[in-house]
Design an enzyme around this catalytic site. Sequence first.
Site, PDB file in Angstrom:
ATOM      1  N   LYS A 298       0.936  -1.243  -0.127  1.00  0.00           N
ATOM      2  CA  LYS A 298      -0.010   0.065   0.002  1.00  0.00           C
ATOM      3  C   LYS A 298       0.911   1.213   0.024  1.00  0.00           C
ATOM      4  O   LYS A 298       2.020   1.244   0.381  1.00  0.00           O
ATOM      5  CB  LYS A 298      -0.981  -0.048   1.281  1.00  0.00           C
ATOM      6  CG  LYS A 298      -2.098  -1.022   1.314  1.00  0.00           C
ATOM      7  CD  LYS A 298      -2.707  -1.064   2.647  1.00  0.00           C
ATOM      8  CE  LYS A 298      -3.909  -2.126   2.868  1.00  0.00           C
ATOM      9  NZ  LYS A 298      -4.971  -1.891   2.036  1.00  0.00           N
ATOM     10  N   ASP A 309      -7.543  -3.286  10.565  1.00  0.00           N
ATOM     11  CA  ASP A 309      -8.468  -4.029   9.577  1.00  0.00           C
ATOM     12  C   ASP A 309      -8.666  -5.291  10.171  1.00  0.00           C
ATOM     13  O   ASP A 309      -9.164  -6.569   9.454  1.00  0.00           O
ATOM     14  CB  ASP A 309      -7.145  -4.312   8.619  1.00  0.00           C
ATOM     15  CG  ASP A 309      -7.728  -4.551   7.130  1.00  0.00           C
ATOM     16  OD1 ASP A 309      -8.756  -4.376   6.959  1.00  0.00           O
ATOM     17  OD2 ASP A 309      -6.844  -5.358   6.175  1.00  0.00           O
ATOM     18  N   ASP A 368      -2.945  -7.651  -1.748  1.00  0.00           N
ATOM     19  CA  ASP A 368      -3.819  -6.608  -0.866  1.00  0.00           C
ATOM     20  C   ASP A 368      -5.315  -6.868  -0.843  1.00  0.00           C
ATOM     21  O   ASP A 368      -6.219  -6.200  -0.246  1.00  0.00           O
ATOM     22  CB  ASP A 368      -3.518  -5.150  -1.285  1.00  0.00           C
ATOM     23  CG  ASP A 368      -3.870  -4.357  -0.453  1.00  0.00           C
ATOM     24  OD1 ASP A 368      -3.826  -4.416   0.714  1.00  0.00           O
ATOM     25  OD2 ASP A 368      -4.132  -2.972  -0.623  1.00  0.00           O
ATOM     26  N   ARG A 372     -10.573 -11.686   1.868  1.00  0.00           N
ATOM     27  CA  ARG A 372     -11.479 -12.665   1.407  1.00  0.00           C
ATOM     28  C   ARG A 372     -10.836 -14.162   1.312  1.00  0.00           C
ATOM     29  O   ARG A 372     -11.447 -14.912   1.259  1.00  0.00           O
ATOM     30  CB  ARG A 372     -11.761 -12.159  -0.241  1.00  0.00           C
ATOM     31  CG  ARG A 372     -10.623 -12.285  -1.147  1.00  0.00           C
ATOM     32  CD  ARG A 372     -10.830 -11.266  -2.372  1.00  0.00           C
ATOM     33  NE  ARG A 372     -11.028  -9.763  -2.036  1.00  0.00           N
ATOM     34  CZ  ARG A 372     -11.304  -8.779  -2.648  1.00  0.00           C
ATOM     35  NH1 ARG A 372     -11.422  -9.087  -4.296  1.00  0.00           N
ATOM     36  NH2 ARG A 372     -11.345  -7.578  -2.243  1.00  0.00           N
TER      37      ARG A 372
END
Length: 520
Positions: A298, A309, A368, A372
């Site tokens: 990032k 997160d 990134d 999922r």
Amino acid sequence: MKNIQALAGLLAKFFAISLLFVSSVSFANIDVRFVDSMDDSKNTLVLVVNEPGALTGYSKTLNESTEQNFSALLSLNNFTGKFGEVQTLQLIGGFEHVVVVGTQNDLPLTAPELQNLGGKIAATLSSKNKDIEAIILTDNLNAELDDAAAQIAFGYHLRHYSFDKYKASKADGKSSLTFVVNNVSLNQNAYENDLRFLAEGVHFTRDLASEPGMSLYPQAFVERVKEKFKGIDNINIDVLDVRDMEKNNMGALLGVGKGSIHDPRLLVIEYTGAKKGEAPIALAGKGITFDTGGISLKGNDNMWQMKSDMSGAAAVAGTLYAIAQRGEKVNVVGLMPLAENMPAEDAIRPGDVLNTMQGTTIEIMSTDAEGRLILSDAVYYAQQKYKPKMLLNIATLTGSAARALSDEYAALITRDFAFSQQIMQIGEKSGELVWPLPLHPNHFEQIKSDIADIKNSGAGNPGASIGAAVIATFVDEDLPWVHLDIAGVDWLSADIDVAPKGSQGWGVRFMDELVRQNKP
């Protein structure tokens, strides 16, 4: 190179209350009382007012005892009584402070609206290092809820929060609240045996999400949760380590954690409040304790916020805490896949292929898009081991959801719109709003890979739906499934009624309401 593990008032006099019945509960620097009558003690008084020009109840009594000076001061300050408007008056009617809160509303106030009022009162009264003692009168409320005072107290507690662990000066102000109500016992029970635990669950979630990544890595998260749940009935905690994950072929969860010195974990909390064997509700929360983006690094702007997160996992823990503490008659299992997403010589790369517990292979288009991945193994494990009757996963998953819905709504994705509408009602009742985004068959086509079964991203513009499609691949089509993307709502840049800026602990109230509505 691998990251190296770091270590981590003005006192108002107590007021006299004449009463037939009183109850109180103390926690988190808050003392809450419900009583059925009061005298004219000289302290802070909080009044709710619907129509300043047509005062009723104690507001009318106060106005008459002050020879209409109370209403004159409200008029002088242009107080209209609109919902949420607050006016503070000094030295009137024998009280040091009188806080007037507007509640003007065409319809009876809902539970979230009452909670917002409580938050407004907390924001008005509270000071970090000042003790608050207040009498709160709710006789002017336009609310059909019998536990309206308890809902206001709940909102007050939600807002009464400060994360100052790393500050030299700690907030030590206490709040002593006395609600004068007719139905003392009902409000006492609603607050003391239910809503206070929900507030504590939200605060626990905020605590976890506010911690720096250096002190809240996967195993540290596990230890914090274990300590919090110590001594609570009907709780069983299981922790899967690397060896357990390898036995279960959880290659996606293992892959995300490979680049960190901190090994991944899968934390599972089972709460058995109903009959053994009764199918549970499964809640799975993304727990990336810090997200650098991995090899797909990032940019530096706001990367500090990636300490939160793991807000989805934190919300699952907070929800299980509230449910278990109040002894809800339901079975719930919470799954928290935990990993730190770091770049290192053995971190996964774009183009790599990971095997999952289900057997489906995933081509990595971006490291990134890791949330999922860890959820794919977690939701499949939940179904295989616990056979849930419903599955919800919650995650700070995509910037796409935040761009689409800003901070007003979390993104809601299910397999059919009718079910989405039912879930939207849960959001409205809980005070945590959701809005549906689509899950189209084409989204599953878009994640097909040339060299593996699916790919984890890089499939076009509908980012939130694509992320949901990846997770949905691992969820049985016949299982009621709710996907929540909370990337736009988990972190506040400014105060709201029920939370100061920072982590708002989003999802605890929503999932708690989901459980209430789906218990046996």
